[in-house]
Motif scaffolding. Structure first.
Motif, PDB file in Angstrom:
ATOM      1  N   ILE A   6       0.840  -1.205   0.000  1.00 56.10           N
ATOM      2  CA  ILE A   6       0.000   0.000   0.000  1.00 56.10           C
ATOM      3  C   ILE A   6       0.872   1.251   0.000  1.00 56.10           C
ATOM      4  CG2 ILE A   6      -1.680   1.342   1.332  1.00 56.10           C
ATOM      5  CD1 ILE A   6      -2.792  -1.395   2.318  1.00 56.10           C
ATOM      6  N   ALA A   7       1.923   1.266   0.846  1.00 63.47           N
ATOM      7  CA  ALA A   7       2.826   2.421   0.903  1.00 63.47           C
ATOM      8  C   ALA A   7       3.498   2.651  -0.446  1.00 63.47           C
ATOM      9  CB  ALA A   7       3.865   2.222   1.998  1.00 63.47           C
ATOM     10  N   GLU A  12       3.852   5.573  -5.688  1.00 61.28           N
ATOM     11  CA  GLU A  12       3.774   5.569  -7.156  1.00 61.28           C
ATOM     12  C   GLU A  12       2.751   6.582  -7.664  1.00 61.28           C
ATOM     13  OE1 GLU A  12       2.921   1.681  -8.666  1.00 61.28           O
ATOM     14  OE2 GLU A  12       4.639   0.786  -7.621  1.00 61.28           O
ATOM     15  N   LEU A  13       1.643   6.710  -6.936  1.00 60.68           N
ATOM     16  CA  LEU A  13       0.598   7.657  -7.331  1.00 60.68           C
ATOM     17  C   LEU A  13       0.916   9.085  -6.910  1.00 60.68           C
ATOM     18  CD1 LEU A  13      -2.648   5.646  -6.495  1.00 60.68           C
ATOM     19  CD2 LEU A  13      -1.588   5.997  -8.734  1.00 60.68           C
ATOM     20  N   LYS A  14       2.034   9.259  -6.199  1.00 63.24           N
ATOM     21  CA  LYS A  14       2.463  10.577  -5.710  1.00 63.24           C
ATOM     22  C   LYS A  14       1.425  11.211  -4.774  1.00 63.24           C
ATOM     23  CE  LYS A  14       5.920  11.229  -9.002  1.00 63.24           C
ATOM     24  NZ  LYS A  14       6.764  10.142  -8.686  1.00 63.24           N
ATOM     25  N   VAL A  15       0.789  10.355  -3.949  1.00 60.68           N
ATOM     26  CA  VAL A  15      -0.165  10.835  -2.950  1.00 60.68           C
ATOM     27  C   VAL A  15       0.638  11.481  -1.822  1.00 60.68           C
ATOM     28  CG1 VAL A  15      -1.924  10.137  -1.266  1.00 60.68           C
ATOM     29  CG2 VAL A  15      -1.821   9.034  -3.522  1.00 60.68           C
ATOM     30  N   ASN A  23       8.120  10.005   1.220  1.00 61.29           N
ATOM     31  CA  ASN A  23       7.567   8.677   0.973  1.00 61.29           C
ATOM     32  C   ASN A  23       6.631   8.249   2.097  1.00 61.29           C
ATOM     33  OD1 ASN A  23       9.145   8.165  -1.409  1.00 61.29           O
ATOM     34  ND2 ASN A  23      10.882   7.836  -0.058  1.00 61.29           N
ATOM     35  N   TRP A  24       5.671   7.396   1.746  1.00 60.12           N
ATOM     36  CA  TRP A  24       4.799   6.785   2.733  1.00 60.12           C
ATOM     37  C   TRP A  24       5.581   5.696   3.460  1.00 60.12           C
ATOM     38  CZ3 TRP A  24      -0.022   7.963   4.362  1.00 60.12           C
ATOM     39  CH2 TRP A  24      -0.717   8.914   3.630  1.00 60.12           C
ATOM     40  N   ASP A  25       5.350   5.576   4.742  1.00 62.70           N
ATOM     41  CA  ASP A  25       6.003   4.540   5.541  1.00 62.70           C
ATOM     42  C   ASP A  25       4.968   3.471   5.875  1.00 62.70           C
ATOM     43  OD1 ASP A  25       6.916   3.506   8.458  1.00 62.70           O
ATOM     44  OD2 ASP A  25       8.635   4.093   7.246  1.00 62.70           O
ATOM     45  N   HIS A  26       5.382   2.215   5.819  1.00 62.06           N
ATOM     46  CA  HIS A  26       4.438   1.128   6.079  1.00 62.06           C
ATOM     47  C   HIS A  26       3.881   1.180   7.498  1.00 62.06           C
ATOM     48  CE1 HIS A  26       6.831  -1.630   8.637  1.00 62.06           C
ATOM     49  NE2 HIS A  26       7.832  -0.954   8.088  1.00 62.06           N
TER      50      HIS A  26
END
Length: 68
Positions: A6-7, A12-15, A23-26
């Motif tokens: 999910i992260a 990848e979607l640049k959310v 970056n998103w962290d798990h």
């Protein structure tokens, strides 16, 4: 689908993240998925003696049927 996947997908979607990191962290995803508020449960709170405390029992989330 796991929290790493999910992260990576959100990256990848640049959310944008909530904290503005690159970056998103798990672990953020894990926390969000374990939080009962994510699923619609509301826990009323009030301040007492400088601390936030539950003011009554949690309100259950509505039951959603996925059957057609």
């Amino acid at each position: 689908m796991g929290s790493y996947t999910i992260a990576n997908y959100l990256d990848e979607l640049k959310v944008p993240t909530f904290a503005g990191s690159l970056n998103w962290d798990h672990t953020t995803i894990d926390s969000m998925l374990r939080n009962r508020a994510t699923y619609g449960e509301y826990q009323p709170k009030s301040f007492a003696e400088g601390h936030k405390r539950p003011s009554r029992a949690a309100l259950p989330s509505p039951t959603i049927s996925l059957q057609s």
